[in-house]
Design an enzyme around this catalytic site. Structure first.
Site, PDB file in Angstrom:
ATOM      1  N   PHE A 133       0.869  -1.180   0.000  1.00  0.00           N
ATOM      2  CA  PHE A 133       0.000   0.000   0.000  1.00  0.00           C
ATOM      3  C   PHE A 133       0.900   1.222   0.000  1.00  0.00           C
ATOM      4  O   PHE A 133       1.516   1.561   1.011  1.00  0.00           O
ATOM      5  CB  PHE A 133      -0.938   0.041   1.204  1.00  0.00           C
ATOM      6  CG  PHE A 133      -1.854   1.236   1.152  1.00  0.00           C
ATOM      7  CD1 PHE A 133      -3.008   1.196   0.388  1.00  0.00           C
ATOM      8  CD2 PHE A 133      -1.537   2.400   1.817  1.00  0.00           C
ATOM      9  CE1 PHE A 133      -3.838   2.317   0.297  1.00  0.00           C
ATOM     10  CE2 PHE A 133      -2.357   3.516   1.743  1.00  0.00           C
ATOM     11  CZ  PHE A 133      -3.514   3.468   0.987  1.00  0.00           C
ATOM     12  N   ASP A 218       9.724   2.733   1.499  1.00  0.00           N
ATOM     13  CA  ASP A 218       8.542   3.514   1.843  1.00  0.00           C
ATOM     14  C   ASP A 218       8.349   3.415   3.356  1.00  0.00           C
ATOM     15  O   ASP A 218       7.764   2.462   3.862  1.00  0.00           O
ATOM     16  CB  ASP A 218       7.323   2.982   1.087  1.00  0.00           C
ATOM     17  CG  ASP A 218       6.047   3.760   1.405  1.00  0.00           C
ATOM     18  OD1 ASP A 218       6.027   4.488   2.414  1.00  0.00           O
ATOM     19  OD2 ASP A 218       5.053   3.592   0.668  1.00  0.00           O
ATOM     20  N   LYS A 247       3.343  11.166   6.981  1.00  0.00           N
ATOM     21  CA  LYS A 247       2.556  10.965   8.192  1.00  0.00           C
ATOM     22  C   LYS A 247       3.146  11.676   9.409  1.00  0.00           C
ATOM     23  O   LYS A 247       2.905  12.852   9.608  1.00  0.00           O
ATOM     24  CB  LYS A 247       2.329   9.483   8.430  1.00  0.00           C
ATOM     25  CG  LYS A 247       1.464   8.827   7.339  1.00  0.00           C
ATOM     26  CD  LYS A 247       0.925   7.503   7.749  1.00  0.00           C
ATOM     27  CE  LYS A 247       0.153   6.825   6.611  1.00  0.00           C
ATOM     28  NZ  LYS A 247      -1.041   7.552   6.194  1.00  0.00           N
TER      29      LYS A 247
END
Length: 392
Positions: A133, A218, A247
């Site tokens: 994801f 990532d 984030k």
């Protein structure tokens, strides 16, 4: 009329409307308090309203919030220097969202492939992992195997080859002369906190170095303290060629993301080839600089490690008692619920009624990722609520 009559239905939130938050707790519009075990998918690693981050944002709000990259700002270079030092790299390319960081990483890897490695024009490939994801833009969903993210959004961009996550042999077989990068999450968060076999990241690092291919990590969800290390790659002593961050980099205050790499990689971009109106804006840079400051002494990383061990002990006691099994890295766990108890959504809703916020994924799994400021006693209370829910 429903509470969200005018909000597009691309989410199915739990039935709670949050009005305020502090530390690891939030309060809804009716005054009920909830312990937040999701932390904005790790965007709130430092809790709701961390005073250092609020102070940095408030101070900058009174100065200047946006200049665009048409001009320099006095906050951007200090932020970039601090983040580059934290990552052990030369350069920082600031963006806004995690998906933008991934898209930027893809562009940089392709440019590096053509301009440095010598891949023929328009033939660059990237190897990714099943179960990934990386975001929801049209390019990214094209190499997802989650039907909810992918279906009905084609045609999909070419140039991506997917292999099983954690399988170094499959990865090696997928790399050819046109491969410019391998992009993986060191731990697959949305997939349910899926942790690869020990040594996998070291194999990826060795393989990419041998084959002259970039290793892109990532770390948007796994990075910045969540796993008990600054980066999840640190768990195996691995340094990728490129970090994708987001984030927690914005402290839960505003979206801040970044691509971080050395000059030989990020230096391939030329003025005008990539940019963002808001990327690297003074407000984002001020908050990002404060975030790096919180991570510099390693205190939050140590806290995540210790609290994660504590969480693991409590989860061990629930295995076979409504929990089939779990995976944990630092203060981050994917907990698989026995179907006899219900679905992950059922458990999330039952916990909501008892004052605990979690989120389900892939049917039977709930994710536990509280702010790193949570107390051990608060974790204990949350696990007591989970035990009650599982024993209904």
């Amino acid at each position: 009329m429903t509470a969200e009559a005018h909000v597009a239905r691309n989410y199915k939130p739990l039935p709670v409307t949050i009005a305020s938050g502090e530390g690891a707790w939030v309060t809804d519009v009716e005054g009920r308090r909830y312990l937040d075990l999701l932390a904005g998918y790790s965007a709130l690693n430092f809790g709701h309203g961390h005073p250092d981050l609020v102070a940095a944002a408030t101070d900058q709000l009174g100065r200047v919030t946006l200049t665009s990259r048409a001009f320099r700002s006095d906050r951007l270079e200090p932020f970039a220097a601090a983040l580059a030092e934290l990552c052990g790299k030369d350069l920082v390319l600031p963006m806004n969202t995690g998906a933008e960081a991934v898209e930027t990483g893809i562009k940089v890897a392709r440019a590096w492939g053509y301009r440095v490695k010598g891949v023929p024009a328009d033939r660059a490939k990237m190897v990714v992992a099943h179960g990934n994801f990386h975001g929801r833009t049209t390019t990214i969903v094209g190499f997802s195997d989650d039907p909810d993210a992918r279906d009905a959004f084609g045609p999909y961009a070419p140039g991506f080859v997917a292999v099983p996550f954690g399988d170094a042999a499959a990865l090696a077989a997928a790399i050819d002369d046109d491969t410019v990068a391998v992009m993986i999450e060191p731990i697959q968060g949305e997939g349910g906190v899926v942790i690869p076999p020990d040594g996998y990241l070291r194999e990826v690092r060795e393989l990419t170095r041998e084959r002259n291919v970039l290793f892109i990590a990532d770390e948007i969800q796994s990075g910045l303290g969540r796993t008990g290390e600054t980066f999840a790659c640190d768990r195996e002593g691995v340094v990728p060629d490129m970090y994708l961050l987001g984030k927690a980099l914005g402290g839960g205050i505003l979206p801040v993301s970044a691509v971080v790499a050395d000059e030989e990689v990020l230096g391939v971009l030329r003025p005008g080839e990539h940019g963002s109106t808001f990327g690297g804006n003074p407000l984002a840079a001020a908050v990002g600089l404060a975030v790096v400051g919180l991570l510099r002494d390693g205190g939050f990383q140590e806290r995540a490690l210790a609290l994660g061990e504590h969480l693991g002990t409590r989860l061990d006691a629930l295995v076979g008692r409504g929990v089939v099994g779990y995976r944990r890295a630092g203060l981050w766990a994917g907990v698989d619920i026995d179907p006899a108890v219900g679905t992950g959504r059922d458990v999330a809703e039952a916990l909501l009624a008892r004052g605990v916020l979690v989120k389900d994924t892939h049917g039977q799994t709930i994710r536990i990722a509280p702010p790193l400021v949570i107390r051990a006693t608060e974790l204990d209370w949350a696990m007591e609520q989970l035990q009650v829910v599982l024993s209904r």
